[in-house]
Design a protein around this motif. Structure first.
Motif, mmCIF file in Angstrom:
data_model
loop_
_atom_site.group_PDB
_atom_site.id
_atom_site.type_symbol
_atom_site.label_atom_id
_atom_site.label_comp_id
_atom_site.label_asym_id
_atom_site.label_seq_id
_atom_site.Cartn_x
_atom_site.Cartn_y
_atom_site.Cartn_z
ATOM 1 N N PRO A 112 -25.003 -121.874 -5.411
ATOM 2 C CA PRO A 112 -25.364 -120.700 -4.623
ATOM 3 C C PRO A 112 -24.467 -120.595 -3.387
ATOM 4 C CG PRO A 112 -26.929 -122.459 -4.192
ATOM 5 C CD PRO A 112 -25.997 -122.952 -5.275
ATOM 6 N N LYS B 280 -33.501 -109.757 -8.250
ATOM 7 C CA LYS B 280 -33.405 -111.185 -8.524
ATOM 8 C C LYS B 280 -34.386 -111.581 -9.623
ATOM 9 C CE LYS B 280 -34.359 -115.532 -6.129
ATOM 10 N NZ LYS B 280 -34.783 -116.078 -4.837
ATOM 11 N N THR C 70 -28.661 -115.195 -2.752
ATOM 12 C CA THR C 70 -30.081 -114.894 -2.949
ATOM 13 C C THR C 70 -30.876 -115.010 -1.649
ATOM 14 O OG1 THR C 70 -30.507 -117.178 -3.589
ATOM 15 C CG2 THR C 70 -30.074 -115.594 -5.376
ATOM 16 N N LYS C 71 -30.178 -115.133 -0.515
ATOM 17 C CA LYS C 71 -30.866 -115.186 0.775
ATOM 18 C C LYS C 71 -30.059 -114.393 1.796
ATOM 19 C CE LYS C 71 -28.851 -119.649 2.082
ATOM 20 N NZ LYS C 71 -29.130 -121.017 2.469
ATOM 21 N N LEU D 280 -28.437 -110.693 -5.041
ATOM 22 C CA LEU D 280 -29.678 -110.468 -5.777
ATOM 23 C C LEU D 280 -30.910 -110.609 -4.903
ATOM 24 C CD1 LEU D 280 -28.700 -112.643 -8.870
ATOM 25 C CD2 LEU D 280 -28.449 -110.160 -8.619
ATOM 26 N N GLY D 281 -31.832 -109.676 -5.045
ATOM 27 C CA GLY D 281 -33.110 -109.728 -4.360
ATOM 28 C C GLY D 281 -33.141 -108.857 -3.123
#
Length: 174
Positions: free
Chosen positions: A167, A111, A154-155, A136-137
């Motif tokens: 998102p 990310k 992203t979570k 990502l991440g």
């Protein structure tokens, strides 16, 4: 390695006939891509001294022939199914569980572009990721979760849920 390939073949043919499996072995570019990834991973893990260099050559062939950037160091469980083997990015620290399916244009990677730290996602078993999605991440996607096309995640995503958007937001719980 061969057991993983058998599981991958079974996942892509849905337990079809021998003729269907043979056709897939001969004609499926997505399955050939997956064979290269498995071979590169095996080389890196089993050939001392020059295995790393040979793995890099396999990764280069994957980039040139398939237009995908897949690290052979990623840990990928059996039954993996790549629906269309183009424009896929899978980072070196990615972990993918068993019986997962991804479509073309998927990115599984870092990310933070400013840091050199490798923080990449983990997918549990049975995850499906739609075309163009970006995961990502250092996050975890739970068992049997589905990520919609062109979503940006992203979570962490809980098991048995469907997420989509930019998102990504939860749109359905199973």
């Amino acid at each position: 390695m061969f057991e993983l390939i058998r599981e991958d073949l079974a996942a892509q043919t849905n337990g079809g006939s021998a003729a269907r499996r043979l056709k897939l072995l001969v004609t499926s570019h997505s399955f050939h891509l997956l064979l290269l990834v498995r071979f590169g991973h095996w080389i890196d893990a089993n050939i001392p001294v020059i295995g790393g260099a040979l793995r890099l050559i396999v990764e280069y062939v994957i980039r040139i022939v398939y237009g995908s950037d897949i690290s052979c160091r990623a840990v990928i469980g059996g039954g993996f199914n790549i629906m269309h083997g183009h424009d896929i990015v899978i980072g070196s620290a990615v972990v993918i569980g068993r019986n997962c399916k991804i479509f073309n244009g998927v990115t599984l990677g870092n990310k933070d572009t400013e840091s050199t730290a490798v923080r990449q996602p983990s997918l549990a078993n049975g995850v499906v990721i739609g075309t163009g999605a970006k995961i990502l991440g250092q996050i975890t996607i739970g068992d049997y979760a589905k990520i919609g096309a062109n979503s940006v995640v992203t979570k962490d995503i809980p098991a048995n849920s469907v997420w989509a958007g930019v998102p990504a937001k939860e749109i359905k719980k199973n």
